[in-house]
Design an enzyme around this catalytic site. Structure first.
Site, mmCIF file in Angstrom:
data_model
loop_
_atom_site.group_PDB
_atom_site.id
_atom_site.type_symbol
_atom_site.label_atom_id
_atom_site.label_comp_id
_atom_site.label_asym_id
_atom_site.label_seq_id
_atom_site.Cartn_x
_atom_site.Cartn_y
_atom_site.Cartn_z
ATOM 1 N N HIS A 111 -47.204 31.961 21.267
ATOM 2 C CA HIS A 111 -48.345 31.054 21.328
ATOM 3 C C HIS A 111 -48.716 30.801 22.792
ATOM 4 O O HIS A 111 -47.838 30.712 23.654
ATOM 5 C CB HIS A 111 -48.022 29.723 20.658
ATOM 6 C CG HIS A 111 -47.491 29.862 19.268
ATOM 7 N ND1 HIS A 111 -48.220 30.423 18.246
ATOM 8 C CD2 HIS A 111 -46.290 29.524 18.725
ATOM 9 C CE1 HIS A 111 -47.500 30.419 17.132
ATOM 10 N NE2 HIS A 111 -46.330 29.880 17.408
ATOM 11 N N HIS A 186 -40.898 34.601 19.409
ATOM 12 C CA HIS A 186 -40.061 34.038 18.355
ATOM 13 C C HIS A 186 -40.466 34.559 16.979
ATOM 14 O O HIS A 186 -41.564 35.084 16.800
ATOM 15 C CB HIS A 186 -40.150 32.506 18.349
ATOM 16 C CG HIS A 186 -41.532 31.987 18.058
ATOM 17 N ND1 HIS A 186 -42.449 31.751 19.054
ATOM 18 C CD2 HIS A 186 -42.153 31.656 16.897
ATOM 19 C CE1 HIS A 186 -43.575 31.299 18.523
ATOM 20 N NE2 HIS A 186 -43.417 31.235 17.202
ATOM 21 N N ARG A 206 -49.923 37.595 17.211
ATOM 22 C CA ARG A 206 -48.970 38.367 16.418
ATOM 23 C C ARG A 206 -48.651 39.655 17.163
ATOM 24 O O ARG A 206 -49.517 40.480 17.416
ATOM 25 C CB ARG A 206 -49.585 38.645 15.035
ATOM 26 C CG ARG A 206 -48.606 39.120 13.985
ATOM 27 C CD ARG A 206 -49.276 39.292 12.625
ATOM 28 N NE ARG A 206 -49.773 38.033 12.099
ATOM 29 C CZ ARG A 206 -51.038 37.797 11.799
ATOM 30 N NH1 ARG A 206 -51.958 38.731 11.980
ATOM 31 N NH2 ARG A 206 -51.416 36.620 11.314
#
Length: 332
Positions: A111, A186, A206
């Protein structure tokens, strides 16, 4: 349209659960948390408290039932969130609370931070934390890199199908906590039920999705280029949050500019002083209790999330069988 707030005093708020079907979702939202997600066949996420514009939470309990979180914030302002929080975030509620059921591995992702998210998406970044509610035997997750890399090494491993060689994999159990600042690569692994507290953001880059296809045979979009500027390539000595479990004592687990979180595991009644300048969120991850405030009370059980407005400065929790909650707020 605003309602007449002078007619209604704020009180601890529950919201209607927003259910999300995901390609990797399962049944634990129902079987463990008791939330019926029909007509969905599975549920990967629930959004319990959300100010994200596409999915704004709606009050479930009391006189404000069916009012949106956005309308409450517009009407009550600092009474709801606290003066310093309102000054900082205005009419955007700053936190998003979720439950996540990974029946399969989630995509490997990252992110952006506030600066990058503002520039690209006019959004907050996404720093988050995970609390593991339940873990199947041998379940694991990925948090961060296992060795120091740079963009060139990362791309070489990604393009050669060897990304796992440089990722930090952790076996996990119920009660584990992971803090994930924006930029940390992650994924949540198969077999985990997790409570997530994060900044209000729905931006995910992604990186790899295991070549999965949806029910129409389509692969999900990857964001290889977007992720490059978002990734933190450093390696850190510890990725799991270290804390000592305490019964009938609050335990601090996470502090960051976006939220502070304590774990409260109690077998007896407890009072909490919230005289600081912030709302408080309770996420009940075990047991049940009666939340008392003034002359009123609210029943809370596992899977419930409660927003306690900033104007409520003290509460007590009474229990017959014990409870465990995540208690979160924003420090000024």
């Amino acid at each position: 349209m605003q309602f007449k707030k002078e007619m209604i005093n704020l009180y601890p708020l529950k919201f209607k659960t927003i259910f999300k079907d995901k390609i990797w979702g399962g049944q634990k939202i129902n079987t463990y948390l008791g939330k019926d997600f029909l007509p969905l066949s599975n549920c990967g996420e629930t959004w319990e408290i959300s100010g994200v514009k596409s999915d704004v939470s709606v009050v479930e309990n009391g006189e404000l039932a069916n009012e949106s979180l956005a309308s409450l914030l517009e009407s009550y302002k600092e009474e709801l969130v606290g003066a310093s929080v309102y000054q900082r975030f205005g009419n955007e509620f700053p936190l998003l609370v979720k439950f996540i059921d990974a029946n399969d591995d989630l995509s490997i992702q990252v992110h952006p931070d506030d600066k990058l998210a503002k520039k690209r998406h006019n959004s907050f970044g996404k720093t988050e934390m995970w609390y593991v509610i339940q873990a199947d035997e041998g379940a694991s997750l990925i948090a961060g890199f296992s060795q120091k890399v740079n963009e060139d090494i990362y791309l070489e491993k990604l393009n050669s199908g060897k990304l796992n060689d440089i990722l930090n994999k952790e076996e996990v159990k119920a009660g584990d906590v992971f803090f994930l600042p924006a930029g940390r690569v992650h994924t949540i692994g198969k077999g985990l039920l997790i409570a997530e507290i994060q900044q209000t953001s729905d931006i995910t880059y992604r990186i790899y999705d295991f070549d999965r296809v949806d029910d129409k045979g389509n692969k999900r979009e990857l964001h290889t280029q977007e992720a490059l500027a978002a990734l933190d390539y450093e390696v850190y000595p510890e990725y799991k949050s270290v804390y000592t479990r305490q019964i009938n004592e609050p335990v601090h687990v996470v502090s960051c500019p976006y939220f502070t979180t304590n774990i409260l595991e109690y077998t007896e009644a407890v009072s909490r002083n919230y005289s600081f300048d912030s709302f408080v969120i309770h996420v009940c991850v075990e047991g049940s209790y009666t939340l008392k405030y003034g002359k009123a009370s609210l029943e809370v059980r596992m899977g419930d999330c409660v927003l306690i407005p900033a104007v409520i400065k003290s509460v007590s929790m009474e229990t017959s069988k014990g409870f465990k909650i995540l208690e979160s707020y924003i420090e000024s």
